[in-house]
Design a protein around this motif. Structure first.
Motif, PDB file in Angstrom:
ATOM      1  N   THR A 291      -2.408   5.329  -2.835  1.00 17.79           N
ATOM      2  CA  THR A 291      -3.109   4.541  -2.573  1.00 17.79           C
ATOM      3  C   THR A 291      -3.814   5.693  -1.168  1.00 17.79           C
ATOM      4  OG1 THR A 291      -2.618   2.258  -3.016  1.00 17.79           O
ATOM      5  CG2 THR A 291      -4.261   2.117  -1.446  1.00 17.79           C
TER       6      THR A 291
ATOM      7  N   ILE B 202       0.582  -1.116  -0.575  1.00 21.52           N
ATOM      8  CA  ILE B 202      -0.098  -0.050   0.116  1.00 21.52           C
ATOM      9  C   ILE B 202       0.664   1.294   0.381  1.00 21.52           C
ATOM     10  CG2 ILE B 202      -1.273   1.268   1.177  1.00 21.52           C
ATOM     11  CD1 ILE B 202      -2.973  -1.093   2.341  1.00 21.52           C
TER      12      ILE B 202
ATOM     13  N   LEU C 293     -11.355   0.689   1.265  1.00 25.59           N
ATOM     14  CA  LEU C 293     -10.107  -0.250   0.559  1.00 25.59           C
ATOM     15  C   LEU C 293     -10.237  -0.981  -0.231  1.00 25.59           C
ATOM     16  CD1 LEU C 293      -7.209  -1.090   3.768  1.00 25.59           C
ATOM     17  CD2 LEU C 293      -7.104   0.413   1.929  1.00 25.59           C
TER      18      LEU C 293
ATOM     19  N   VAL D  61      -7.610  -2.968  -3.731  1.00 25.83           N
ATOM     20  CA  VAL D  61      -7.007  -2.681  -2.621  1.00 25.83           C
ATOM     21  C   VAL D  61      -7.448  -4.783  -2.865  1.00 25.83           C
ATOM     22  CG1 VAL D  61      -5.330  -2.951  -1.187  1.00 25.83           C
ATOM     23  CG2 VAL D  61      -6.363  -1.139  -1.863  1.00 25.83           C
ATOM     24  N   ASP D  62      -5.884  -5.471  -3.141  1.00 27.54           N
ATOM     25  CA  ASP D  62      -5.787  -7.211  -3.071  1.00 27.54           C
ATOM     26  C   ASP D  62      -6.449  -7.442  -2.235  1.00 27.54           C
ATOM     27  OD1 ASP D  62      -4.902  -6.671  -5.703  1.00 27.54           O
ATOM     28  OD2 ASP D  62      -3.228  -6.802  -5.573  1.00 27.54           O
TER      29      ASP D  62
END
Length: 365
Positions: free
Chosen positions: A20, A16, A43, A48-49
């Protein structure tokens, strides 16, 4: 959670990055308080993964966050975010101000005027001699020396500042508790005890080539100008100089022999418009609030000559309580521009008429 706590949590999740966090904070603008669920939802909305979201969620658990902060404090590490009053004003002016700074040492140095001094890791005897000469002169004028604690010019700048009872800030390209290079352990410990060491990276982060350019924007961002003593034509020092130009700060370069590799970078900077430095006066005359007439410096410091703005400021600032720049501007109404107020405050501090306090506040001596 406050947004400050979100900064701390997100900074610890490898993967991150600055962008981000920036987008997260924009989306979180409508929230006065965020739950762990809010953090997770934002997130996910940012794409975001999932594994990174899970790590952030684990770190956001109140007991985990509290335990982590206490552990840092036990090791002398202070955490500062962009939501804290003590966050340095100069860093707020750069393109990507770090969301978080990990600090060990005297944090008040972050609010004081200074010059960044950088250069090659393989200096010539001439480069070392010039570094000592210029840093000592800058320190004598009350300026803080900022550098990167690397071998060569950086290390010499820090050591000279400390030897001459000056103050210096080391910005690391690794975690605040990771000493790199390892041969600078003694220097690191002296910096922590007598000055300041900071890093944008979470504690424990090992050095990596990609971290040093990011570190360089902070070195230049904390200073009113960057002095490059010696540098090859392609070097990290020139990256720092580029950041300084982009940030609207001064760039200074020491000339050297055209036959020497370590002079090629500084000679190129001079060709590109950097100020050629022959003596410390070449630096000071580009920093107006420092370069007041030598005759003024030699007068009794209890009664120096003051500009109209400085005299007015001195009358407003109290002996018994600190005042912020916003409060001072409120008192001043439209009489003085922000830039003139800021410049005059720094000048009064250097004349030892006022002192800066944490949080960008000032008090009369």
């Amino acid at each position: 959670m406050e947004k400050r706590e979100c900064c701390i949590i997100l900074s610890q999740v490898d993967g991150i990055g600055w962008q981000t966090v920036d987008r997260f904070m924009q989306m979180a603008e409508v929230h006065t308080h965020l739950s762990v669920a809010d953090l997770v939802d934002l997130l996910k909305m940012l794409g975001v993964d999932e594994p990174l979201v899970a790590r952030a969620k684990a770190r956001a658990e109140p007991r985990a966050l509290s335990r982590q902060v206490k552990e840092w404090e036990a090791n002398g590490i202070h955490v500062m975010t962009r939501f804290d009053d003590e966050y340095p004003m100069l860093l707020t002016e750069i393109a990507q101000p770090p969301w978080i700074l990990y600090c060990k040492g005297d944090r008040s140095l972050l609010g004081e005027p200074g010059v960044a001094v950088v250069g090659t890791r393989k200096p010539t005897p001439y480069g070392l001699r010039v570094t000592r000469q210029l840093v000592q002169a800058l320190v004598e004028r009350g300026l803080v020396i900022t550098s990167g604690m690397a071998n060569g010019i950086d290390g010499e700048a820090h050591r000279t500042a400390l030897k001459t009872s000056g103050r210096t800030i080391a910005v690391l390209g690794a975690g605040i508790d990771v000493i790199y290079p390892k041969n600078h352990r003694v220097l690191y410990e002296e910096l922590v005890s007598r000055s300041l060491v900071i890093s944008e990276m979470p504690p424990g982060t090992p050095p990596h080539p990609g971290l040093f350019p990011r570190r360089n924007r902070i070195i230049s961002g904390l200073a009113h100008g960057t002095l490059v003593v010696e540098a090859a034509e392609r070097s990290g020092s020139l990256i720092t100089a580029d950041f300084s130009m982009e940030q609207g700060r001064e760039v200074f370069a020491v000339p050297g022999p055209i036959t020497v590799t370590q002079s090629q970078g500084t000679l190129k900077l001079i060709q590109q418009g950097a100020k050629c430095v022959r003596s410390v006066e070449d630096i000071l005359e580009e920093i107006p609030f420092v370069a007041y007439d030598q005759a003024i410096q030699e007068k009794d410091e209890t009664c120096p000559d003051l500009t109209e703005a400085e005299q007015w400021l001195l009358e407003q600032i109290a002996h018994d309580r600190p005042m912020s720049i916003d409060e001072i501007m409120g008192v001043g109404g439209t009489k003085w521009e922000f830039g003139q107020i800021h410049q005059s405050l720094l000048s009064l501090e250097l004349k030892r008429m006022i002192a800066s306090m944490p949080g960008g506040q000032y008090i009369r001596k």
